[in-house]
Design a protein around this motif. Structure first.
Motif, PDB file in Angstrom:
ATOM      1  N   UNK A 154       0.846  -1.190   0.000  1.00  0.00           N
ATOM      2  CA  UNK A 154       0.000   0.000   0.000  1.00  0.00           C
ATOM      3  C   UNK A 154       0.879   1.236   0.000  1.00  0.00           C
ATOM      4  N   UNK A 155       0.634   2.148  -0.939  1.00  0.00           N
ATOM      5  CA  UNK A 155       1.395   3.393  -0.962  1.00  0.00           C
ATOM      6  C   UNK A 155       0.920   4.263   0.197  1.00  0.00           C
ATOM      7  N   UNK A 156       1.877   4.848   0.938  1.00  0.00           N
ATOM      8  CA  UNK A 156       1.533   5.622   2.134  1.00  0.00           C
ATOM      9  C   UNK A 156       1.422   7.113   1.865  1.00  0.00           C
ATOM     10  N   UNK A 157       2.321   7.645   1.050  1.00  0.00           N
ATOM     11  CA  UNK A 157       2.334   9.073   0.750  1.00  0.00           C
ATOM     12  C   UNK A 157       2.335   9.243  -0.767  1.00  0.00           C
ATOM     13  N   UNK A 166      13.850   7.510   4.918  1.00  0.00           N
ATOM     14  CA  UNK A 166      12.766   7.987   5.773  1.00  0.00           C
ATOM     15  C   UNK A 166      12.944   7.471   7.189  1.00  0.00           C
ATOM     16  N   UNK A 167      12.187   8.067   8.111  1.00  0.00           N
ATOM     17  CA  UNK A 167      12.121   7.565   9.481  1.00  0.00           C
ATOM     18  C   UNK A 167      10.766   7.932  10.055  1.00  0.00           C
ATOM     19  N   UNK A 172       2.917   9.923  14.574  1.00  0.00           N
ATOM     20  CA  UNK A 172       2.153  10.984  13.918  1.00  0.00           C
ATOM     21  C   UNK A 172       2.799  11.549  12.665  1.00  0.00           C
ATOM     22  N   UNK A 173       4.121  11.450  12.519  1.00  0.00           N
ATOM     23  CA  UNK A 173       4.806  12.114  11.420  1.00  0.00           C
ATOM     24  C   UNK A 173       5.838  11.201  10.761  1.00  0.00           C
ATOM     25  N   UNK A 174       6.233  11.608   9.548  1.00  0.00           N
ATOM     26  CA  UNK A 174       7.363  11.018   8.847  1.00  0.00           C
ATOM     27  C   UNK A 174       8.432  12.079   8.673  1.00  0.00           C
ATOM     28  N   UNK A 188       6.398  15.526   7.496  1.00  0.00           N
ATOM     29  CA  UNK A 188       4.998  15.470   7.063  1.00  0.00           C
ATOM     30  C   UNK A 188       4.172  14.623   8.004  1.00  0.00           C
ATOM     31  N   UNK A 189       2.916  15.011   8.251  1.00  0.00           N
ATOM     32  CA  UNK A 189       2.018  14.130   9.000  1.00  0.00           C
ATOM     33  C   UNK A 189       1.812  12.813   8.258  1.00  0.00           C
TER      34      UNK A 189
END
Length: 310
Positions: A154-157, A166-167, A172-174, A188-189
């Motif tokens: 599933x694509x998240x963003x 990424x981390x 709540x955020x990336x 980003x949220x």
């Protein structure tokens, strides 16, 4: 017209080349102009202990010990297994290696390449996926068993690309390393349609979660000064923590709060009181790069390239 099987193979190699170039892996063509391959790297595992104000590691063990690219390790939440990226058959997939097992098993078996597996829970993990057209976005997959490696995710963003690294920041955020000239650190949220905020420009590839789970760290590149390691609580709260060592800026925090970084042939530890880096282990003439630490502490995973690796 190219046969269908040849077209798919060519696309796979093109996708791998784009991913290798974007994700910081060097590749060279041989004298026959064959498709490029990622550099040979192995994943070493080592127990560590805290002795006074220092980290001490036991003799590292070569976990993968295979000709080819095994890289980007991360421990599962329970610390019982390693997830990592492995290049085989012209692309990369994600593998899981229980620490008490003799061999790994694949978690993905997709027609595309996946990188940087990062657990999100006991049953899911996120990756950077290089899609059919070369687009790099953040995706989520299930932590499946060897008999049924995942073929879909599933694509998240969907609106943010090209993502290189990424981390996850708390729940709540990336924090994202987004490729570009220069690459940027973006915040980003976790909402699929949220707009990211650019925190810093010209950063290193390594984004790591601080032991408090609410902050991340990244290396700020400077054209006319020594690079520096930043600790970020939010786009508005960014502090310089330490000078960064020469190299890729690959670093990690231990659960005990120690900062580790690789440079040259060695693994170093930062001592805030001494305001200096100290060698923890030297792999000379080989070169270490990415590092991972078990959430429970006591175990390290370090990527090492042999001295003759291209």
């Amino acid at each position: 017209m190219m046969p269908a099987w040849l077209s798919r193979t060519a696309l796979a190699w093109i996708g791998l080349l784009l991913a290798v170039m974007a994700l910081g892996c060097t590749a060279e063509r041989d004298t026959n102009d064959a498709p490029p391959a990622p550099p040979a790297t192995d994943i070493f595992q080592a127990a560590y202990t805290v002795q006074g104000d220092s980290i001490a590691i036991a003799p590292p063990i070569n976990r993968t010990q295979r000709t080819g690219y095994d890289n980007q390790p991360q421990f599962t939440f329970d610390g019982h297994a390693l997830l990592y990226t492995s290049a085989r058959n012209g692309q990369t997939d994600i593998y899981r290696w229980p620490l008490d097992a003799d061999a790994p098993h694949p978690l993905t078996a997709t027609p595309t390449s996946e990188y940087s597996p990062t657990p999100l829970s006991d049953s899911t993990y996120a990756v950077v996926r290089v899609e059919d057209d070369g687009t790099q976005r953040l995706w989520k997959f299930s932590m499946r068993e060897a008999a049924v490696p995942a073929t879909t995710g599933t694509v998240l963003l969907p609106q943010i690309e090209p993502v290189g690294y990424f981390a996850p920041v708390d729940t709540t955020h990336w924090a994202l390393f987004v490729l570009g000239e220069p690459p940027t650190l973006q915040w980003t949220p976790r909402s699929p349609n949220a707009d990211p905020t650019v925190v810093r420009r010209n950063i290193g590839r390594s984004i790591q979660v601080h032991p408090d789970g609410r902050r991340i760290s990244a290396v700020q590149r400077h054209a006319d000064a020594q690079d520096s390691l930043l600790v970020v609580r939010s786009p508005e709260e960014v502090k310089t923590y330490a000078p960064a060592l020469d190299g890729n800026g690959d670093h990690v925090w231990t659960p005990e709060g120690y900062l580790l970084m690789t440079s040259g042939t060695a693994l170093y530890q930062w001592h805030p009181e001494a305001a200096s880096w100290r060698v923890v282990h030297d792999w000379a003439p080989a070169t270490p790069s990415r590092i991972a630490v078990s959430p429970q502490g006591g175990q390290l995973a370090v990527v090492v390239a042999p001295a003759d690796s291209s």
